[in-house]
Structures are given as structure tokens and as C-alpha cells.
Enzyme design. Sequence first.
Site, PDB file in Angstrom:
ATOM      1  N   ASP A 498       0.869  -0.279   1.275  1.00 53.60           N
ATOM      2  CA  ASP A 498       1.384  -0.388   2.405  1.00 53.60           C
ATOM      3  C   ASP A 498       0.828  -0.743   4.207  1.00 53.60           C
ATOM      4  OD1 ASP A 498       3.857  -0.524   1.766  1.00 53.60           O
ATOM      5  OD2 ASP A 498       3.964   1.918   1.603  1.00 53.60           O
TER       6      ASP A 498
HETATM    7  C1  BGC Z   1       1.272   5.359   5.744  1.00 56.31           C
HETATM    8  C2  BGC Z   1       1.466   4.687   4.180  1.00 56.31           C
HETATM    9  C3  BGC Z   1       2.973   4.745   4.067  1.00 56.31           C
HETATM   10  C4  BGC Z   1       3.781   3.743   5.077  1.00 56.31           C
HETATM   11  C5  BGC Z   1       5.402   3.673   4.716  1.00 56.31           C
HETATM   12  C6  BGC Z   1       2.068   3.886   6.586  1.00 56.31           C
HETATM   13  O1  BGC Z   1       1.728   4.454   8.087  1.00 56.31           O
HETATM   14  O2  BGC Z   1      -0.298   4.947   5.277  1.00 56.31           O
HETATM   15  O3  BGC Z   1       0.903   5.626   3.335  1.00 56.31           O
HETATM   16  O4  BGC Z   1       3.608   3.919   2.963  1.00 56.31           O
HETATM   17  O5  BGC Z   1       3.429   4.410   6.245  1.00 56.31           O
HETATM   18  O6  BGC Z   1       6.046   3.898   5.754  1.00 56.31           O
HETATM   19  C1  NOJ Z   2       3.073   6.006   0.404  1.00 49.53           C
HETATM   20  C2  NOJ Z   2       4.378   4.682  -0.229  1.00 49.53           C
HETATM   21  O1  NOJ Z   2       5.278   5.619   0.071  1.00 49.53           O
HETATM   22  C3  NOJ Z   2       4.092   3.516  -1.235  1.00 49.53           C
HETATM   23  O2  NOJ Z   2       5.050   3.495  -2.146  1.00 49.53           O
HETATM   24  C4  NOJ Z   2       2.473   2.761  -0.954  1.00 49.53           C
HETATM   25  O3  NOJ Z   2       2.411   2.473  -2.442  1.00 49.53           O
HETATM   26  C5  NOJ Z   2       1.811   4.169  -0.275  1.00 49.53           C
HETATM   27  N1  NOJ Z   2       1.478   4.623   0.659  1.00 49.53           N
HETATM   28  C6  NOJ Z   2       0.060   3.381  -0.131  1.00 49.53           C
HETATM   29  O4  NOJ Z   2       0.680   2.573   1.048  1.00 49.53           O
END
Ligand code: BGC
Ligand code: NOJ
Length: 826
Positions: A498
Amino acid sequence: MKTLSFATTAYLKRVASAYGYFDEAAREYVVTRPDTPLPWLNYLGQDELFGLCTNTGGGYTFWRDARLRRLTRYPYNGSPYDPGGRYLFIRDGTAVWNPGWKPTKASLDRYECRHGLGYTRITGARGGVEVELLLFVPPGENAELWKTTVRNLGDAAKELTLFSYVEFCLYEALNDMTNFQRTYSIGEVEVEGTGIYHTTEYRERRDHYTLFGCTREIAGFDTSRDVFVGVHNGLHEAAVPLAGAARSSIAHGWNPIGSHQLDLQLGPGEEETFAFVLGYVEQRDGKFERPGVVNKERGRALLERYGREGAVDAAFDSLRSFWLELLSGFQVDCTEPSVRRMVNTWNQYQCLTTFNLSRSASFFETGIGRGIGFRDANQDILGFVHLIPDRARGRILDLASTQLSDGSCFHQYQPLTNQGNTEIGRDFYDDHLWLILSTCAYVKETADTSILDEPVRYADAPDGEETLLHHLETSVAYTLGHLGEHGLPLIGHADWNDCLNLNCFSTDPDESFQTAGDVAGSRAESVMIAGLFLYACRELAGLYRHLERPGDGERLDRLHADMLAVVEEHAWDGDWYLRAYDAAGAPVGSRTCEEGRIFIESQGWCVLGGAGRGNGRARRALESVHEHLLTEHGIVLHQPAYTRYYPELGEISSYPPGYKENAGVFCHNNAWIALGWCLLREGERALECHLAICPSTREDRIETYRGEPYVYAQMIAGPDAATPGEAKNTWLTGTAAWAFVTISQGVLGIRPTYAGLSIDPCIPRAWRSYRVSRRFRGVLYEISVENPDGVCSGVRSLKVDGQEVEGDLVPAPSGKERVQVEVVLG
Ligand code: BGC
Ligand code: NOJ
């Protein structure tokens, strides 16, 4: 006052960390002192009513949706970390204490918390009085039961007063914590007998209430927090327990609570058992029994049900059997304790929890912001489908209905409404492909191909329905329609990572990295999506062959071959696969980069998708991971960590080095590497990667690790961090599902295929034997694997009920419920 005496020798004998140990036989984690490095959490509930419950009773309860139907209140990120929960206050003479230590933190002579499968049992003793509190939600019931036993351990009679306590949430959790100009005037309660009924907004649009009652006679109650706790007090110095008498307060607005007073007289050695019931009741008809008075019929019936002799115990027995039966579908006996503990109990349990709650409610997710994520939920199914395949089926169809007719998907949806929402935006160009993985996993597990013909609407075409198989094809088409200049898939706002936001270029701290930037006409490409696409094509090709549609199988093979050629031509960097091309066409995750030279995700997915075979690159890529990314805390996401903000890379470079996606150990993706090693038949490496993130191996380093040793964490700080080895975001993570896939299918090698169960282990050479029992399509396979020559893999012989069989596929038995399978490796 006595000080805490947790470290008695009796404890130490069994304690594996300073804070607790695994009771494997009971399938419990036993916490032996309350002041754990962080609150250690468990979940109550398995159907619709859920509770978060820490080792000191902290947490909250909700029905189905942690935002829209929050029953008890929870303030966030305060101090202590779990500032609210289910509390019993014991008043003995003038002393006030809690069996779970919090909130008074009065010293205890004995404390123990047993987190089990859907229940938590907290026992605390002080001054010759022991209180045991067993918290659980019976299967099929919308109520949390608090079975309470009070024991007089001394030889003199005791007169005690007990006060229960919960704080109600006014149902919509976001409004409840933000909109006080309204909420401080709407809270309402009614009290009848022992039942405290929380009825806010009931007169108008709500037709549900929360009931907090007791199966034993009470001596008083309170429903006003101002009265029970006091306006200027904390819970640790709550006014009513200190004063020793309830005040029968009725809340009018402000903050309604539920509290009972029980007066107990116990002779020497005597004990008394009763239960509190925290229930959620929906009123289908007859909201009022007379004007202005709530119809309490269902509430009374609920209290009466659990007031009956033996009813609470029977409910607990049914919870136990529910879980034991469920987990009996996959059990392993091997010499590695971490594998046994995690596989037999905790990993499967975590898979069920992530399936139920997605990423909504934990100590790291408020339950307010995120619904069910498209890619998250599809991956959760991979670790859950063997447990309750029918529920996986329903979820797959729900997910497919949040796909749009062009193949893209809503990134998340609210479970209460099944409606996709755009809060986190759209255009994550990996989302749609995960649907192929979950669907194929479901069909392999169940042989139920009828799911493929199920009609499912597209979210933007509510009137027309297409089959689920059509959705899978639309997913493939979407990727093919969104290729970049190298022929690799475009990344959109981000792929699985993400935080790799290659089209974002954000300089405004007030916007979200996930939604900022324009993806229309964007250039940035993802090698990880390319690998995932390769994998998805193979999965779908296999499915078509199973459906006896070889033409479609070949079509998918050609798509695989085409993408493979692109990957090998444009994504190889010399020693590993690139991660991406950014919006300017520059490589990301290349030896030519200043920081972020090698990434984990593209190595994992390219190898799993079949790249690098026959040319040595698969091995080279994984060796590079081993060399550059494996640390004592697990495999970090990339190296070197980003030490400054790169607008062209986005959120990944916003985190301090070593945390989260910026070179933290992001446990989820470690499993892809472990599975990659399984493909290359390297059992030592596979298990090493699997155990590198395994929480139960952290008991000896628990002060550093801090998280629960029984559930996987999303992230462990990497060596670049100020606190390497420290875990965060335990419980709700895709790591659970992938860890289970790795160990069950990769290492132990028990793999569902369309044709049946295949057995193809990839274990460390030192493992000489193990046993697995695995329920598959209604048959229990009792599998014993012998490894006399100390190899990693290769089935030398396979016997099914004593009969020699060729290959590694166990033929489906006819009319049998149990099958003995003997495997010899060599
Ligand atoms: C986080 C991710 C997460 C994303 C979703 C980011 O700030 O680092 O792990 O999936 O937010 O909102
Ligand atoms: C958490 C999110 O829930 C998931 O969708 C994503 O793949 C990982 N973070 C990695 O960024």
C-alpha cells in the site's frame, strides 16, 4: 500490602517466558503476570458477537460491525493502553481489588490469565479470596457470559461486596467518540430486576438494546458513570467501590454504564458461582411493552436461559467442542514445538479471527475506519477455507459483488451492508487478481465447482448478473488492459504494498497517500503484480483443465508465457527481480538505486509465478533475499531503508527506517519467500524463513518483542529501526493465512488439489518423521511421513490403507470416513 509475587519457583518451572507459557494440551496461552510488555489480547465470539479481551479484562464488545454496532465503549491510544473493559471490583474490608489486576492494580497473591479458543479465564486472589472470571460467547448466541466464581480460601467467614462494570457505547462508535454535543444528551437506560438495559436512540430508529444482567440476586446497581466512577476519578479509584455501596443511579444522557452490586457471605472454604450476561438484543416486533417502556421479553428470556442450573457450563462445553472439532481438521505431531503450537491451535485460530474481522478491530485498528478489504479478505480465505468452507464460499461471492464490470474493485466494503466504499479509494491494480486465488483455493478444498456458476452482480451493474467465473475472467482482462510500456502491469495507486505509491507525488500532509495522485494515463509498472498475474494464470489454467476446458487452459498458458517473457526480459536486475518502474520509467529495487535496491515482494511472486526456472534466476533471487534481507528478526521488506522522503515513491519513504513498509520485517511477505524455497525443494531454508517470524519462537526475547507470543504480528521492526525486533500490529494480519499455507501445504506438504489430496513435503533433512491428520472433503486422512534417509523432499512410497499407490496423490476413498496414509521420503 504484599507486593506482586509472580516469580515464585512453582511458576518458573513451567514458564517459558517471564510472562507466561503455552499449555499445549489445554490449547491455552497462560499469562502468569498481568504487567505484560503490552496488553496481550484474545477474541471472544465466533459468529456475530465479538469481544476484544486482554489479559487484564480490557477491551470492548460489538455485534457484527465494530463501528455501527459497538456495545461497549473504548477510549483509544490513552494510558494505560487498555483503559477500559470488563471489570469486577472486589471489596474485602476496606480494600478494593480486581481479579484481573486492572484497573486498581492492587497487588495480588496470585494471578493467572488463560487465553483459550474463544474464551479467556482470569483468576486473581488476594487476602484469602480467589475470584475466577471465565469470559466467552456461546456458539450461536449474541451474548458474552462472565462466569464468576468467588472462593473463600481462608478459614474464617468472609463478607465481600462485588461490583461489576461495563461502560456502554452509544452504538455508532465514531459518533460516540466525537459528537458530544449530541451524545451527552441521548444516553438512556432502564433497569428491571438484575437487568440493566441500554436503550439509546431506541425511541426513534434503533430497534436493539444491550442488556447487562446477572444470574444471581443483586443488592444494588448503578448506570451513571459520573456516580459510579466520579467526575474527577479514574477507574482505578472508582467512587462506588471505594464507598462500598451502590447508589442506584439512573443515567440521563452523559455516559451510561452498567454496574451491579452483589453482597456475598462465604464460610471457610466455601465458594459461590454465578454469571453476568452482556447481551445484544434485536427487537423484531413490539418495541415497547407500554408507552415509553422497552419490551424486555427477549432480554428476560436471555437472562433466564443462563440462570438455569448448568446452562453456563453447558454453553462453555459447546464452545469447547465447537473449536476442538473445527481444529481437528488439521493437526500435526512433530518434534518442533513452535510448529505444533502454532499449527494445532494458534495459527488456525488466528486465521478464523482474521477471516471474521478482516482488519477492523484490534489494538491497532479502531474498528471505525476499515471495513473488509478486498485483497485482505481474499488472502484470509487461503488460510481459512479448510475450516468452514461454506463461509469461505459466501465471502468469495460477497467479495465478487464488490467488483466492477471493468474488473476493478472497491478496495473495501462494510460488512453490515456489503456495500463497497471509496474512503480508501480504488485503483489498486492488484486487488482483482486475489479473487482468482481465493476461488481456486475454495474449489481445490471442496471440489464444489458450482460456485463458478453462481450469478454475481457487478457493483456498477446491479441489474445484470454474471457468473463468478466471468468475474475471474474480468480480473484477468483488467490486468491485460492495464499494461505499461514494458508490458508489465501498471501499479495504480499501489499494489499489495500500500505504501509504494508511484503515482502519488504528495507534498501535502493533509492528504492520504492511498488516494492522492492521478492514476489515469499513469506509467508506473509493478513487477510484483506481474508475478501475481503469472501465478493467477496458472491457477486459472489448472481450473479450466479440471473443468475439462483444455482450450481455455491453453489460452491461460499463453498469457502466462507472454507475461513470463516480459518479466524475464524487463524485470531482471542481475541478481534479483526489480520491484517496479516508477512514473518516470526509472527502476525501483535495482542495484542502480541509491536506497531500496532490493525488495522482497517481487522475488517471492516472480518465483511463485514460475519465473526464473530453468535459467537459475529463481534460486539466485531467493539467495539474494537470503543474503541482503534476512535478519535475526525475519526478512525485511527492502534494503537499504529509505532515509529521506522520495515523492516519487510515496508513503514507503515516509516511515522512519526499519518500521512498517520502510524496511521493517513485514511478516506477511516472508511467507512468500518460504513458499518459494519449498518450490526449490530447500526444506531447511523454508522452515528457517517460516520460523523467522513465528511469535512462539520469541518467548526468550519477549521484552524486546513485546507482542503476544501466540499470534503473528503484521510487522517486526527491522535492524534499521531504533527498536529492532519489536513487534507491532498483532492479530489482524494476512500473515496468519500465509503462514498457515506455508507450513501446511509447503513444508508439511499436505496440499489440496482439484484431483484430491496431494502429499509433497519439503522439510529440513533433520526431521525424521511426523504425522498429520487432515480432514478433506469429509474424510479424515491420518498421514504418517517417515524420512529414513534424511532428505528434504521426494515421495519414495505412498500407501493408502496399506495399498501401494503411484505418485503423490492420495486417491479419493469411496465410502470411508478415515484413511491411513503412509509416506516414505527418499
Ligand atoms: C500502512 C499500510 C496499510 C495502509 C492502509 C498505511 O499507512 O503502512 O500497512 O495497509 O496504511 O490504510
Ligand atoms: C496492510 C493492508 O491491510 C494490506 O492490504 C497491505 O497489503 C499491507 N498493509 C502492505 O502494505
